[in-house]
Design a protein around this motif. Structure first.
Motif, PDB file in Angstrom:
ATOM      1  N   SER A 196       0.835  -1.207   0.000  1.00  0.00           N
ATOM      2  CA  SER A 196       0.000   0.000   0.000  1.00  0.00           C
ATOM      3  C   SER A 196       0.864   1.250   0.000  1.00  0.00           C
ATOM      4  CB  SER A 196      -0.903   0.031   1.237  1.00  0.00           C
ATOM      5  OG  SER A 196      -1.743  -1.082   1.259  1.00  0.00           O
ATOM      6  N   PHE A 197       1.903   1.216   0.827  1.00  0.00           N
ATOM      7  CA  PHE A 197       2.804   2.364   0.930  1.00  0.00           C
ATOM      8  C   PHE A 197       3.473   2.649  -0.412  1.00  0.00           C
ATOM      9  CE2 PHE A 197       6.985   4.200   1.929  1.00  0.00           C
ATOM     10  CZ  PHE A 197       6.607   5.295   2.691  1.00  0.00           C
ATOM     11  N   SER A 198       3.924   1.588  -1.091  1.00  0.00           N
ATOM     12  CA  SER A 198       4.627   1.779  -2.363  1.00  0.00           C
ATOM     13  C   SER A 198       3.710   2.372  -3.431  1.00  0.00           C
ATOM     14  CB  SER A 198       5.215   0.450  -2.849  1.00  0.00           C
ATOM     15  OG  SER A 198       4.178  -0.419  -3.260  1.00  0.00           O
ATOM     16  N   VAL A 199       2.412   2.119  -3.299  1.00  0.00           N
ATOM     17  CA  VAL A 199       1.468   2.646  -4.279  1.00  0.00           C
ATOM     18  C   VAL A 199       1.138   4.110  -3.994  1.00  0.00           C
ATOM     19  CG1 VAL A 199      -0.900   2.473  -5.155  1.00  0.00           C
ATOM     20  CG2 VAL A 199       0.455   0.396  -4.783  1.00  0.00           C
ATOM     21  N   ILE A 200       0.845   4.431  -2.733  1.00  0.00           N
ATOM     22  CA  ILE A 200       0.337   5.783  -2.449  1.00  0.00           C
ATOM     23  C   ILE A 200       1.428   6.802  -2.151  1.00  0.00           C
ATOM     24  CG2 ILE A 200      -1.881   4.899  -1.649  1.00  0.00           C
ATOM     25  CD1 ILE A 200      -0.944   5.629   1.200  1.00  0.00           C
ATOM     26  N   LYS A 201       2.694   6.358  -2.037  1.00  0.00           N
ATOM     27  CA  LYS A 201       3.755   7.335  -1.754  1.00  0.00           C
ATOM     28  C   LYS A 201       4.056   8.210  -2.963  1.00  0.00           C
ATOM     29  CE  LYS A 201       7.695   4.392  -2.941  1.00  0.00           C
ATOM     30  NZ  LYS A 201       8.909   3.704  -2.453  1.00  0.00           N
ATOM     31  N   LYS A 202       3.641   7.776  -4.151  1.00  0.00           N
ATOM     32  CA  LYS A 202       3.892   8.566  -5.349  1.00  0.00           C
ATOM     33  C   LYS A 202       3.189   9.910  -5.218  1.00  0.00           C
ATOM     34  CE  LYS A 202       4.531   4.608  -8.382  1.00  0.00           C
ATOM     35  NZ  LYS A 202       3.969   3.444  -7.663  1.00  0.00           N
ATOM     36  N   ASP A 203       3.843  10.942  -5.710  1.00  0.00           N
ATOM     37  CA  ASP A 203       3.330  12.312  -5.639  1.00  0.00           C
ATOM     38  C   ASP A 203       3.271  12.849  -4.209  1.00  0.00           C
ATOM     39  OD1 ASP A 203       2.955  12.308  -8.430  1.00  0.00           O
ATOM     40  OD2 ASP A 203       0.988  11.367  -8.182  1.00  0.00           O
ATOM     41  N   THR A 204       4.005  12.218  -3.298  1.00  0.00           N
ATOM     42  CA  THR A 204       4.168  12.814  -1.971  1.00  0.00           C
ATOM     43  C   THR A 204       5.659  13.034  -1.749  1.00  0.00           C
ATOM     44  OG1 THR A 204       4.562  10.835  -0.624  1.00  0.00           O
ATOM     45  CG2 THR A 204       2.265  11.327  -1.189  1.00  0.00           C
TER      46      THR A 204
END
Ligand SMILES: [Zn+2]
Length: 114
Positions: free
Chosen positions: A47-55
């Motif tokens: 989950s982290f690897s997916v949503i960390k983009k653009d942060t």
């Protein structure tokens, strides 16, 4: 998915701890996760690897320290390792337990790239 909202929380915790003009990159986020927290590490990492983009955490990795669970028995007062719910006291078989640790989820350190 439970872990997706946890990953969101981790990113929010990290971002809220940074100064407003922060412009460096975060390389590593250190976490402590207890075995009784109910968190699936693989699902959280994904989950982290997916949503960390653009942060600000887009290039960062998680380093996870597993905290073993411990409980004390309310009947016979012994302390013992407990890594899943539903196990009785190994001394007397009681299910009346105090959880001492193992439920935590903490951001313990944030490593910044210079
Ligand atoms: Zn006991």
């Amino acid at each position: 998915m439970h872990e997706l909202s946890i990953a969101h929380s981790i990113i929010q915790i990290v971002e809220s701890s940074l100064p407003l003009d922060f412009s460096k990159k975060i390389s590593t986020v250190h976490l402590s996760i207890g075995t009784l927290s109910g968190i699936e590490i693989d699902a959280l990492t994904f989950s982290f690897s997916v949503i960390k983009k653009d942060t600000l955490l887009t290039d960062s990795e998680m380093e996870i320290e597993i905290i073993k669970g411990f409980a004390s028995c309310k009947s016979c007062n012994i302390d013992f390792e407990l890594n899943s719910y539903g196990n009785p006291c190994p001394g007397c078989g009681s299910y009346s337990l105090n959880i001492l640790r193992g439920k935590e989820l903490k951001v313990t350190n944030i490593i910044v790239d210079d």
